[in-house]
Every structure is written in C-alpha cells, then in structure tokens.
Design a protein around this motif. Structure first.
Motif, PDB file in Angstrom:
ATOM      1  N   VAL A 142      41.127   7.053  83.878  1.00 31.23           N
ATOM      2  CA  VAL A 142      41.381   8.474  84.252  1.00 31.23           C
ATOM      3  C   VAL A 142      42.720   8.922  83.302  1.00 31.23           C
ATOM      4  O   VAL A 142      42.559   9.842  82.450  1.00 31.23           O
ATOM      5  CB  VAL A 142      41.545   9.091  85.643  1.00 31.23           C
ATOM      6  N   LEU A 143      43.736   8.242  83.643  1.00 38.54           N
ATOM      7  CA  LEU A 143      45.105   8.232  82.677  1.00 38.54           C
ATOM      8  C   LEU A 143      44.734   8.237  81.181  1.00 38.54           C
ATOM      9  O   LEU A 143      45.277   9.215  80.699  1.00 38.54           O
ATOM     10  CB  LEU A 143      46.015   7.065  83.403  1.00 38.54           C
ATOM     11  N   ILE A 144      44.083   7.265  80.849  1.00 38.98           N
ATOM     12  CA  ILE A 144      43.705   7.062  79.427  1.00 38.98           C
ATOM     13  C   ILE A 144      43.030   8.265  78.940  1.00 38.98           C
ATOM     14  O   ILE A 144      43.444   8.960  77.847  1.00 38.98           O
ATOM     15  CB  ILE A 144      42.887   5.731  79.121  1.00 38.98           C
ATOM     16  N   VAL A 204      51.996   7.142  73.841  1.00 40.81           N
ATOM     17  CA  VAL A 204      51.710   6.745  75.313  1.00 40.81           C
ATOM     18  C   VAL A 204      50.191   6.118  75.339  1.00 40.81           C
ATOM     19  O   VAL A 204      49.887   5.372  75.977  1.00 40.81           O
ATOM     20  CB  VAL A 204      51.807   7.971  75.978  1.00 40.81           C
ATOM     21  N   TYR A 205      49.264   6.878  74.440  1.00 32.13           N
ATOM     22  CA  TYR A 205      47.895   6.479  74.315  1.00 32.13           C
ATOM     23  C   TYR A 205      47.629   5.125  74.046  1.00 32.13           C
ATOM     24  O   TYR A 205      47.170   4.246  74.956  1.00 32.13           O
ATOM     25  CB  TYR A 205      47.112   7.387  73.749  1.00 32.13           C
ATOM     26  N   GLY A 206      48.323   4.647  73.017  1.00 31.23           N
ATOM     27  CA  GLY A 206      48.231   3.178  72.600  1.00 31.23           C
ATOM     28  C   GLY A 206      48.754   2.415  73.681  1.00 31.23           C
ATOM     29  O   GLY A 206      48.077   1.117  73.934  1.00 31.23           O
ATOM     30  N   LEU A 207      49.617   2.609  74.553  1.00 26.93           N
ATOM     31  CA  LEU A 207      50.463   1.505  75.217  1.00 26.93           C
ATOM     32  C   LEU A 207      49.337   1.483  76.582  1.00 26.93           C
ATOM     33  O   LEU A 207      49.221   0.605  77.084  1.00 26.93           O
ATOM     34  CB  LEU A 207      51.584   2.102  75.734  1.00 26.93           C
ATOM     35  N   LEU A 208      48.920   2.753  77.068  1.00 20.84           N
ATOM     36  CA  LEU A 208      48.052   2.549  78.015  1.00 20.84           C
ATOM     37  C   LEU A 208      46.900   1.718  77.585  1.00 20.84           C
ATOM     38  O   LEU A 208      45.965   0.948  78.141  1.00 20.84           O
ATOM     39  CB  LEU A 208      47.307   4.092  78.314  1.00 20.84           C
TER      40      LEU A 208
END
Lengths: 97, 109, 315, 161
Positions: free
Chosen positions: C13-15, C37-41
């Motif tokens: 959900v976060l991604i 942020v997306y890459g780290l998630l």
C-alpha cells in the motif's frame, strides 16, 4: 543469566521503538520544518542507539558489536549533517528569524 | 493470497500507473520518471517469478534475480541518456514540453 | 505467517501510494524526492522477495543515483515548469490514458494469478554447477559465470550510454569538464560531510565487492557506492570532475570490459570456450573481473549523472 | 619523515579496524582490507589534510557518557513535546558566540549540538552560530558553552607536528 539478557534486549529495543514512534508523532504534529527536524534527528539518534544497545549482548563476537556501533555512528553523522543542511535552507525560505 | 502474488499484483499496478503517467505528464522529465515506474514494475514481476522458483535452499531462482540487477543498471543508463537529451533540447530551443513547436513561431536560438 | 502478510500488505500500500503521489504531484522537484522514497521502499520489497542483491542495487541506483539525476535536472528546468504544466491534457485524454494503464495492469494481474504451479525454475541447475565456480553467492555465479556474456554486454551498454551522453556536448566544450563548477563554503556542513564520509564509503565499497562472491553484494552495488562518494566530493566543491579528454579517465572507463574480454578470450585456448574459466581458477578470475569492473562502473555511473561537458578545461 | 605520516598510520589503522568489524578476521580478507584501508587513507588525506588539531583519547572517553546522557535527554524532550495533549513548544532562534572560527572544530561542535536537547544549528557567520531551539526559555547559551569547552578538550590544538 540468559533471561536477564532477554529482558535487557526487550527493554532496550522496546524503548528504542518508543522513541522512534515519538519522533514520528513529532514529525506529524510539530508546526514547521525546523521543529520537525528536531523531532526527526533527536528521536532517531536515541531510538537507533537504544535498539543497537539492546542487540549488543546478542552478537557473536566483539567485532560484530563494533559493526552495530558503526552503523549507529554512520546514521548519526548522516542525520546530524543532513538536518543542518535542510535547516539552513528552511530558515532562508521560511519566515524571517 | 501469498507473498509473491501480492507483490506480483503490486508490480502489475505499478506498470499501469507508470503508463498513465507516461501519457498524461506534459513535462518530459515526468515522463522519464513514469517510465522508470513501468520498468520497476516489470522488474518486480521478475522478482515474483524468481521467488516462486525458490528451491534447494535458495530463496529464489538466481537467474531472474541476476537479470533484474543487469536490468536496473541498464535502465539507469537509459534514464541518464534521456535526461541528457531533454536538457540539451531545453538548452537549444527553450522548449519545456515535447510538443512540436508552432510553425509560425521560430524556436528560440 | 499472517502477520508477515499484513506487513507485506502495508508495504505494498505504501509503495503504491508513493508511486501515485510521484505521478500526480504538481511540482516536479517533489516528484524527484518521491522517486527516492519509492526506490527505498521498493528495496524493502526486494528483501521480502528474498532477493537481497537486487534490493541493494535498487536502493543504490533507484533510490540514490536516479533520484540525484532527476532532482538536478528538475532544478535546471524549473523556469519552464509552469508553461509545461499548462499543457496538461484535458479530462478525456486523461480518462483514455487511465483506461490504457488500467487494462494493461489488469492483464498483468491476470497473468500473475495464472502463473504455473509448480513454478519453473533454474535453481536446481545453478545449485548443481555452482561448485565449479567456487562462489557461494548464486546470483554472482549467474552474473559472472553461467550468463557472463550478458554481464559483459551490459558493461558495453554502460560505456555506449556514456558515449551517447557525451555526443550531446556543444562543440565548444568538447573535451571539457562535465557539470557546473560547484562553489560551496569549504568550511560548510556539506564540505564537512564530504571530508568525512568518502573514505568510509571506500572501505564499505571494497567490502561489498569482496563479500559479493559468497554473500549479497558485488561490483554493481560497490561501484554505485564509489560513484556516490565521488559525486559527494565533487558537489561539495572539494574536487572537480575530470575533463573527458583525459587518457587515464578513458582507460579506467574501459578497464572492466578489457579485463573481462581478455579473460574471456583466454578461456578459448585454456578452457575450450569463450568466457569459460580454467578449472580451479574460476574464483580468482571472477574476483579480478569484478574488481576492474567496479572501478569502471563507478566512473561510468558518476559521469552519467554529471552529464555532458559544460565548460572548458581551465587547467 | 613527512609530518603527515603519523596521521596516515593512525587513520589507516582505524580503517583497518572498521574493515575487520565489517567482515571479521581472516588472513585472505585482511590482505584485501589493507588495500581498502590504503585507498581510504589516501582519499582521507586528500579530503581532510592533517590539521593542527589532535584528538585526545582521555577527554574523548570522558565526553562519551555525557553525550549519551544528553542524547537521552534530547529524545525525552522530543517525546514529551510530541505526546503533550496541547503543543507546548516555544520555538525560536538563539545566536551563540562560538569560541572557534569557521572550520572543522566548529563543524564538529555544530554536529554534536544538533543532537543535543532542543538545539539545531541553522546558520552561521564569522563569529556566531545561529541555533533554532524547541524551547527558548531553557538556559541554552550556558549549555552550549559547556559543550564547546568539553569538545575543545578533546580536539586540542597542539602547536607541534
């Protein structure tokens, strides 16, 4: 003895998680960028420090413990310097001092 | 529902989302970013196939995993080239979008 | 098991939320941050899929280098941002695009749900032959032994991409230095970090390379780390990007490919095939290729981020 | 003997210890570690040339518990404010006269101060560091002066070498 160590780990990691949580609450509740930076850096420093402290008795060798401490120190360096860089920009962009 | 299927569905949605952004965003950089979303969604599908192929103590099939690592690096080099092209286009014409320039309006030299 | 699925569900959900935000947010600069942020998630998702090598690569390249590249570019294009935003298509094209994206996503989702069971896998073949390489990390074995030709060609692709970026150089700057000259306070905080961190980063990069034979890691992750450290020192104004006409630079850029090819061709008389390793020598040869490739990858990636030359070499 | 040699040896040894912490002790990896430490030392001497300041071990050990205690206070303060039913922050800026010119010592001080309770450096000029504070009613200037003196004992200027 091992039960005491377990208790120590649970307490320290639990306290670490508590401060991480407090930092997150602060990040969401505090009114502006600068105060939010306070919440982030201080709570993360202490939170990660306590988690590392709680895990230290569980490592196999002193060198592995040193590795954990290095991780903590690197995060400290990164968050302390990055927060100052952001703070400078935020002060210039925000309302005058 | 198991873990690989969950991330597989996530990858599928990411591909769709990236495609939407690729079509809709007027800024070329946003299109590049959206294209990277498509790419990462496809890579995630590879990861799901790899995870499903876990066998003999390996957490996943190493062949698709290795392909993904190669893919991430190649996607980065393609992104870098695309960004360089956009910046050069901007330097030469001042264009902010990829829309063809109006015929009666000469490009800014 | 259910708790793990709950965690994975929250991660997904976060991604997706960050991905939606990255696509729809108005400000392109914010989109660049969102992509980091997306890459780290996504790296976390790779860990959950038991692909730690891919997680390290995604965190370093997706979360790190791509975002640096994007953020630098959005800052330079900021002047045209408002004009570009005005060209956003109306509701009908947007609806059609949503239909297109939605149907592709639905199709892929059906494929995911219909994946064959038991899943086809090459893991048994890898397990059978990994002993011949002397490596413990199956992914490194695939990258540098079983599918070495892919990895060799990928190194060539990286160099081609850099050459293509360099061909965009305006004539008057050919042979000059890429990127602007970064003027920062030598006593400032960024310089302070850039003085302390890179040496530590070098040790970590060599570590990531060296354990890559047996544990997650390898030349891509290590090379990206080195590139990041070099870029930090450049952007803090402590050192300068070299002019692209330098011989040593060009030598370093192709060193990995040259070593790879040399060992590959040596395999023809010694082991009977291109890119075959003589028995018992596989591991040292692979480590040699990885070490040379790490340096080439580090310089190539950093120069890809910096872009074509923008100023003359004032030596 | 070059004056940089003792510094290089100390830093190289520290990088080697860091390497061992990462990978553990074994002969083959130690050889690679020496190469890595040599590269790191070279980069370190280029980026951070040896200056007049020397780290003194004894005051450093003395500073450590103090720093840990301050970290605890800092985290506690943030938690107190974060969980207070109504926000009790009294944020503001305080200019602190630093005893040191802009440079490494001052940067190290600012970095440590950013982890101390309620202070965050957000700008500086030749003589002052501007701090943002969570609660301006606290005796911040005295605290900072104490901290700076403690750090100055660790990173002492030594005229020789």
């Amino acid at each position: 003895m091992s039960q005491l160590l377990d208790l120590w780990t649970v307490l320290a990691v639990g306290a670490g998680v508590f401060f991480f949580f407090a930092g997150t609450v602060g990040l969401l509740r505090f009114p502006d960028t600068l105060t939010r930076l306070h919440a982030l850096t201080k709570a993360d420093n202490l939170g990660l420090g306590l988690v590392v402290l709680g895990l230290l008795p569980r490592v196999g060798s002193p060198l592995a413990g040193l590795k954990l401490i290095c991780v903590w120190l690197l995060v400290l360096l990164a968050s302390a310097t990055a927060s100052q860089l952001i703070a400078r920009v935020a002060r210039r962009a925000g309302p005058p001092a | 529902m198991n873990v690989p299927t969950l991330f597989g569905l996530c990858g599928a949605v990411l591909v769709g989302l990236g495609l939407y952004g690729l079509v809709v965003s007027p800024q070329p950089l946003r299109k590049i970013l959206a294209f990277n979303l498509v790419g990462s969604g496809v890579f995630l599908l590879f990861g799901v196939v790899a995870r499903r192929g876990a066998a003999l103590g390996m957490g996943g099939d190493p062949v698709p995993q290795a392909l993904v690592i190669t893919g991430i690096v190649v996607a980065f080099s393609a992104t870098a080239l695309a960004v360089a092209l956009v910046l050069r286009l901007h330097d030469m014409t001042g264009a902010a979008t990829l829309a063809p320039a109006d015929a009666d309006e000469p490009p800014v030299a | 098991m259910n708790l793990a699925l709950l965690f994975d569900g929250m991660l997904v959900v976060l991604i997706l939320a960050v991905a939606v935000w990255t696509v729809t947010v108005r400000d392109s600069f914010a989109a660049g941050i969102g992509y980091a942020v997306y890459g780290l998630l996504l790296a976390l998702a790779w860990v959950r899929l038991a692909a730690v090598d891919a997680a390290l690569t995604e965190a370093a390249i997706g979360g790190g280098l791509t975002s640096v590249l994007m953020i630098r570019a959005t800052v330079r294009l900021r002047a045209g941002e408002a004009a570009a935003r005005a060209a956003t298509p109306g509701p009908l094209p947007r609806l059609l695009a949503a239909l297109l994206g939605g149907s592709v996503a639905a199709g892929l989702a059906l494929v995911v749900l219909a994946l064959p069971d038991p899943a086809p896998t090459l893991a048994p073949q890898v397990a059978e032959h990994i002993a011949t390489t002397g490596l413990g990390n199956a992914v490194t074995a695939v990258l540098l032994s079983f599918r070495a030709i892919d990895t060799l060609l990928e190194a060539v692709v990286l160099i081609y991409a850099l050459i293509a970026v360099w061909t965009l150089t305006p004539d008057r700057f050919w042979g000059g230095r890429p990127g602007p000259k970064y003027e920062t306070d030598p006593n400032g905080m960024l310089a302070y970090l850039a003085r302390l961190l890179p040496p530590i980063g070098i040790v970590v990069a060599v570590y990531v390379l060296w354990v890559g034979a047996d544990l997650p890691g390898g030349k891509f992750q290590a090379g990206t780390l080195l590139a990041a450290m070099w870029l930090l020192a450049i952007m803090a104004g402590l050192t300068e990007a070299p002019p692209i006409s330098r011989r040593w630079l060009r030598g370093v850029l192709v060193a990995g490919t040259v070593v790879f090819l040399a060992i590959g061709f040596a395999g023809v008389p010694l082991a009977g095939a291109f890119l075959a390793y003589p028995e018992g020598f596989a591991k040292p040869l692979i480590v040699a290729i990885e070490a040379a490739s790490m340096l080439s990858i580090a310089f190539t990636l950093a120069l890809l981020v910096l872009g074509p030359p923008e100023r003359r070499d004032q030596a | 003997m070059s004056p940089a040699l003792p510094t290089a040896l100390v830093r190289g040894a520290l990088f080697l210890v860091f390497w061992s912490a990462l990978i553990g002790l074994s002969v083959s990896s130690l050889i690679v570690g020496i190469v890595a430490a040599a590269g790191a030392t070279r980069a370190s001497l280029y980026l951070l040339p040896p200056g007049p300041q020397r780290v003194r071990l004894l005051p450093l050990v003395a500073l450590l518990p103090r720093f840990l205690w301050q970290s605890l206070l800092a985290g506690w303060e943030v938690a107190r404010h974060a969980f207070a039913p109504r926000l009790t922050l009294r944020p503001g800026f305080v200019a602190y006269q630093s005893a040191h010119p802009p440079g490494r010592l001052r940067n190290t001080f600012a970095t440590i101060a950013s982890l101390l309770p309620g202070t965050l450096p957000c700008g500086e000029n030749e003589r002052e560091i501007l701090f943002h504070c969570l609660d301006v009613d606290q005796p911040i200037l005295e605290q900072l002066a104490d901290e700076e003196r403690a750090l100055a004992r660790v990173l002492a200027d030594s005229g020789d070498v």
